[in-house]
Scaffold this motif. Sequence first.
Motif, short mmCIF file in Angstrom:
data_model
loop_
_atom_site.label_atom_id
_atom_site.label_comp_id
_atom_site.label_asym_id
_atom_site.label_seq_id
_atom_site.Cartn_x
_atom_site.Cartn_y
_atom_site.Cartn_z
N SER A 122 80.21 69.85 64.39
CA SER A 122 80.55 69.04 65.56
C SER A 122 81.56 69.73 66.46
O SER A 122 81.76 69.34 67.62
N ALA A 123 82.22 70.80 65.95
CA ALA A 123 83.20 71.53 66.76
C ALA A 123 82.54 72.39 67.83
O ALA A 123 83.20 72.76 68.80
N ARG A 175 82.87 71.23 71.50
CA ARG A 175 84.18 70.76 71.96
C ARG A 175 84.96 71.92 72.57
O ARG A 175 84.75 73.09 72.24
N ARG A 176 85.90 71.58 73.45
CA ARG A 176 86.72 72.57 74.14
C ARG A 176 88.09 72.69 73.47
O ARG A 176 88.49 71.80 72.72
N THR A 230 83.25 75.92 75.62
CA THR A 230 83.17 75.25 74.32
C THR A 230 83.44 76.26 73.22
O THR A 230 83.42 77.48 73.45
N GLN A 243 93.12 74.50 64.14
CA GLN A 243 91.69 74.60 64.43
C GLN A 243 91.44 75.63 65.53
O GLN A 243 90.47 76.40 65.45
N ARG A 244 92.31 75.66 66.53
CA ARG A 244 92.16 76.67 67.59
C ARG A 244 92.30 78.08 67.01
O ARG A 244 91.57 78.99 67.41
N TYR A 257 96.10 78.59 71.72
CA TYR A 257 95.58 77.88 72.88
C TYR A 257 95.47 78.81 74.08
O TYR A 257 94.43 78.87 74.73
N ALA A 293 91.16 72.12 74.16
CA ALA A 293 92.12 71.02 74.23
C ALA A 293 91.83 69.92 73.22
O ALA A 293 92.71 69.10 72.93
N GLU A 294 90.62 69.89 72.67
CA GLU A 294 90.23 68.85 71.74
C GLU A 294 90.54 69.21 70.28
O GLU A 294 90.22 68.43 69.38
N PHE A 295 91.15 70.37 70.06
CA PHE A 295 91.44 70.84 68.71
C PHE A 295 92.94 70.87 68.45
O PHE A 295 93.75 70.98 69.37
N SER A 296 93.29 70.84 67.16
CA SER A 296 94.67 71.07 66.76
C SER A 296 94.97 72.57 66.82
O SER A 296 94.07 73.40 66.98
#
Length: 290
Positions: free
Chosen positions: A140-141, A144-145, A104, A153-154, A96, A147-150
């Motif tokens: 779809s990723a 997204r930013r 994004t 995924q980050r 993170y 903070a929206e991922f696990s």
Amino acid sequence: MTTPLLAVEDLVVEYPVPGGVFRAVDGVGFTVAPGGALAIVGESGCGKSTIARSLVRLLRPTEGRILLDGTDIASLPERRLRPLRRRVQMVFQDPYGSLDPHLTAEEIVAEPLRLAGTRSAAERGRRAAQLIDQVGLPSSALQRRPAEFSGGQRQRIGIARALASGPELLVCDEATSALDVSVQAQVLQLLRELQAEQNLAYIVISHNLGVVREISSEVVVMRGGRIVESGPTADVLAAPAQPYTRALRRAALDPATMRGRKPRALVSAIATDRDHDRDQDSHQESGAPQ
């Protein structure tokens, strides 16, 4: 013999401290072959992350050489170093903190392409989409930013960003330590697949012997800034020659340090030799022959 992709010779890194300097890395040397995987292990403060930052020239070494295909990058000025940076990329420990929260996923992965001179925004977007797909994230990723991922995924986004410049070597600095065990396994599998597909080489910085066993073919054991043992991973972990390495291996199965479920193969492989390690240490302390 295969010419090394990377050769580190007599590396020394010192930090200024009140009253003098602190030598964090002292005379370290190793090589990494094209498509190879070397792990650097040791306790916190042993110098392994300092080595990682030196290899990607976030730090300038005090002494020694870092040869990338024969070119010493240890002391190159930034102007000459910049074209070589794309060849050695880093995957950071914190999936993170290493990502810009305002961008994004597409923008994060496309940024190295822009810096490398890809002027077309459409081309950067197309390539970013390919990389996001390559690391196993859905399309779809892209918008997204972080903070929206696990966490897992980050880290995949971080790997995609590192791959964007087409590197030959990835330096993974505790790249799975912030992830739970099941996600660690997924990220390690991804790294193995990328190694097979692209002949990527790895330097894996870790304190986790399970990760080391899974991803590396060679291992360097660090203590106090120096190498205390090195060799093929299977040999070093099966029959470590140094008491310090045996202590690291025992700590890997200390219930106080274990988190999550550990793979049975790892547990049995290390546990089989734990009593043997203790016997060896006892023999050495008593002076008995082994």
